[in-house]
Structures are given as structure tokens and as C-alpha cells.
Write an enzyme that holds these catalytic residues in place. Structure first.
Site, PDB file in Angstrom:
ATOM      1  N   LEU A 264      39.359   2.225  59.482  1.00 37.36           N
ATOM      2  CA  LEU A 264      39.736   1.373  60.608  1.00 37.36           C
ATOM      3  C   LEU A 264      40.795   0.355  60.217  1.00 37.36           C
ATOM      4  CD1 LEU A 264      39.444   0.395  63.495  1.00 37.36           C
ATOM      5  CD2 LEU A 264      37.431  -0.923  62.785  1.00 37.36           C
TER       6      LEU A 264
ATOM      7  N   ALA B 148      33.797  -3.711  54.201  1.00 37.52           N
ATOM      8  CA  ALA B 148      32.350  -3.483  54.211  1.00 37.52           C
ATOM      9  C   ALA B 148      31.990  -2.455  53.153  1.00 37.52           C
ATOM     10  CB  ALA B 148      31.890  -2.980  55.584  1.00 37.52           C
TER      11      ALA B 148
ATOM     12  N   THR C 299      27.982  -2.321  63.476  1.00 38.12           N
ATOM     13  CA  THR C 299      27.590  -0.924  63.553  1.00 38.12           C
ATOM     14  C   THR C 299      26.449  -0.682  64.531  1.00 38.12           C
ATOM     15  OG1 THR C 299      26.633   0.893  62.231  1.00 38.12           O
ATOM     16  CG2 THR C 299      26.098  -1.333  61.547  1.00 38.12           C
ATOM     17  N   ASP C 300      26.412   0.527  65.080  1.00 38.87           N
ATOM     18  CA  ASP C 300      25.283   0.957  65.908  1.00 38.87           C
ATOM     19  C   ASP C 300      23.998   1.078  65.104  1.00 38.87           C
ATOM     20  OD1 ASP C 300      26.528   3.161  64.535  1.00 38.87           O
ATOM     21  OD2 ASP C 300      25.375   4.545  65.779  1.00 38.87           O
TER      22      ASP C 300
ATOM     23  N   TYR D 250      21.795  -0.788  54.583  1.00 40.79           N
ATOM     24  CA  TYR D 250      23.103  -0.928  55.226  1.00 40.79           C
ATOM     25  C   TYR D 250      22.973  -1.665  56.559  1.00 40.79           C
ATOM     26  CZ  TYR D 250      27.174   0.447  58.011  1.00 40.79           C
ATOM     27  OH  TYR D 250      28.267   0.442  58.840  1.00 40.79           O
TER      28      TYR D 250
ATOM     29  N   TRP E 107      30.211   6.021  64.374  1.00 37.30           N
ATOM     30  CA  TRP E 107      30.665   7.373  64.015  1.00 37.30           C
ATOM     31  C   TRP E 107      32.194   7.477  64.037  1.00 37.30           C
ATOM     32  CZ3 TRP E 107      26.902  11.443  66.601  1.00 37.30           C
ATOM     33  CH2 TRP E 107      25.604  11.248  66.102  1.00 37.30           C
TER      34      TRP E 107
END
Length: 285
Positions: free
Chosen positions: A12, A56, A97-98, A121, A146
Site C-alpha cells: 500500500l 506494520a 485491518t479487518d 497480529y 485482503w
């Protein structure tokens, strides 16, 4: 927008650097977010008004094996960035994050759903969220899921490798979320930062799929054999993944920020950024 990007060497972060060519793009060798003094020096000597915090430890199983390191990077690293952003009045966009959710099947999750992390995590990323909320008054915490895109290893490139080799492979049926193309996510993050809207946001491609559905869609879109996918309920891994972590983009949508449907995004990726045939390994997330 005068921006600084942490973790600019990642999937990203590198995409953000491409859509913000004037940004200060710092990879791990240029900025160790766990070093508080270094963070202060790097941010205070740059005249920026937005920090995109992408750095991260995202190897989910690696975090399970190295929990101390995971907490240093994902929680304390976020705190270091947030503290300096708060002191210097810099708006912070923090990527989460999900996986902060426990994955009980149901409707796609809104931003106010209660987190319940299952892995090191996930716990350390949730700690990072709390640090951003506490120390950076101007912030947007963005949960996504994802990720895949050009030039980096991903689930999609792993599936493509198997498809090109005509090699059957196992994919779990018990993980359901939203495959998200970073070429869509990066400009959405820039738009969100420009609004200076505070709080938690979910930014993912529209719709959701199970891992095996996603794998078959990759092969079908690439004119490869979807029958190579062997659905399985699970395979051994150190870290637990949520069974269901599809997200709803409610708050960003209220600002006019939406991402395309995941299948449409996948087709564009395979047309524009299709991975090279050199081969790449699967990512643990």
C-alpha cells in the site's frame, strides 16, 4: 497536500507514493517507527500536514511467533507516530485491518462494531488503533482487508502461479472478507485525508467472497482453470483468522468515497497489473 508515508516499501505504501509523487516516502531503512527519537527527527524536520502510517508487521503467522516484535511495530510504532503528529498538529491516516474482528458470520461490519481480535497480529493492530485515538487528535483510522496490487507478493499472485503451472492447490472455504485492490484504495485514502474527517473508517472493495471463491474468480478472469482450486475447511497455521470479516464502507460513503466492486477491480488488476511469470510465494495474511 504535503504528505509523508511510513512503510513506503510495502504494497500500500508504494502505491500511495505513486499517487502522491511529491510525498516524503520512507521505507523501513529510512524510518524505524519503533525508534521514538528517530520518528521525532524525521517528522519534525519535514514540513508535512498529513502522515499516512502504512508501516506494520503484517505477517500474521510471524506475529504469532514473535509477539514482542509485533507489539513494538504495530502498537508502539503507531503510538510513536501518533504522538509526534499530535504534537506537531499533523493529520494522521493510520491503516488497520479487518482482523480486529472475531469473524462471526452475519452482515458486513460497520465501523462501530465491537472488535474481538483472535491473533497477536489483530491484538497489536487494535492496540495501535487505541494509541492513534489517544495521541493524535486529528486522525482517520482506516480498516481494510485482503490487499493485492502490483509489484508485490499477494494471494492473487500466488493463485496465478498455481494456475500458470496447472498445479492443483488447497484454499480454505471458511474465511470470508473483501478483496481490495490497492490501486483503488490509495486514491481513496488521499481523498479521505483531504476531508480531515476524524474517526474510524472502513475502506474495502464493495462486496465480499470466501477465499476459495476469490481464488476461482482469479483463475476464471485470467482464463485459467478454476478447477485447480481444492476447497478445504482449514489448514495448519500458527495464527487464527476470522471466519467472516467483511466490512461496510458506511462513513466513507457518506463523504462520497467508495471503492468499486471487488470482481470489477480484480478484472482491472489482471488487465493492467498482471503479475510477472517469475513466480512468487503466498503471503500469510
Amino acid at each position: 497536500m504535503k504528505a509523508l508515508i511510513t512503510g513506503a516499501g510495502g504494497l500500500l505504501g508504494s502505491e500511495l507514493a505513486s499517487v502522491l509523487p511529491g510525498a516524503v516516502a520512507l521505507n523501513h531503512s529510512a524510518l524505524d517507527v519503533t525508534d521514538e527519537d528517530q520518528v521525532w527527527r524525521r517528522l519534525s524536520d519535514r514540513r508535512v500536514d498529513v502522515v499516512f502510517h502504512c508501516a506494520a508487521m503484517s505477517d500474521v503467522d510471524g506475529c504469532e511467533r514473535e509477539p514482542v516484535r509485533a507489539r513494538r511495530v504495530n502498537a508502539l510504532g503507531a503510538r510513536n507516530i501518533a504522538s509526534v503528529c499530535g504534537s506537531l498538529h499533523i493529520f494522521m491516516v493510520a491503516i488497520s485491518t479487518d482482523y480486529v474482528f472475531d469473524g462471526r458470520p452475519g452482515q458486513p461490519l460497520l465501523e462501530d462494531a465491537s472488535p474481538k481480535p483472535l491473533s497477536v497480529y489483530a491484538r497489536t493492530k487494535l492496540e495501535g488503533e487505541a494509541c492513534v485515538e489517544q495521541f493524535a487528535p486529528g486522525h482517520a483510522i482506516v480498516r481494510t482487508s485482503w490487499l493485492y496490487g502490483r509489484g508485490r507478493k499477494s494471494f492473487v499472485s500466488w493463485v496465478m502461479d498455481h494456475g500458470r503451472a496447472n498445479r492443483p492447490f488447497d484454499v480454505v472455504t471458511t474465511q470470508d472478507s473483501s478483496p481490495t485492490y490497492v490501486r483503488d484504495l490509495a486514491p481513496a485514502l488521499v481523498r479521505l485525508a483531504s476531508t480531515r474527517s476524524n474517526g474510524i473508517f472502513h475502506l474495502v472493495s464493495e462486496g465480499h467472497a470466501t477465499r476459495d471463491e476469490w481464488a476461482r474468480a482469479v483463475l476464471e478472469s485470467a482464463d485459467l482453470d478454476p478447477g485447480l482450486v481444492r476447497p478445504v475447511e482449514s489448514y495448519p497455521a500458527p495464527a487464527r483468522r476470522p471466519r467472516y470479516s467483511a466490512l461496510t464502507n458506511r462513513r466513507a460513503a457518506q463523504l462520497g468515497i467508495r471503492l468499486p466492486y471487488w470482481r470489477e477491480a480484480l478484472n482491472r488488476y489482471l488487465t493492467v497489473d498482471v503479475p510477472s511469470e517469475d513466480g512468487s510465494a503466498a503471503v500469510s495474511a
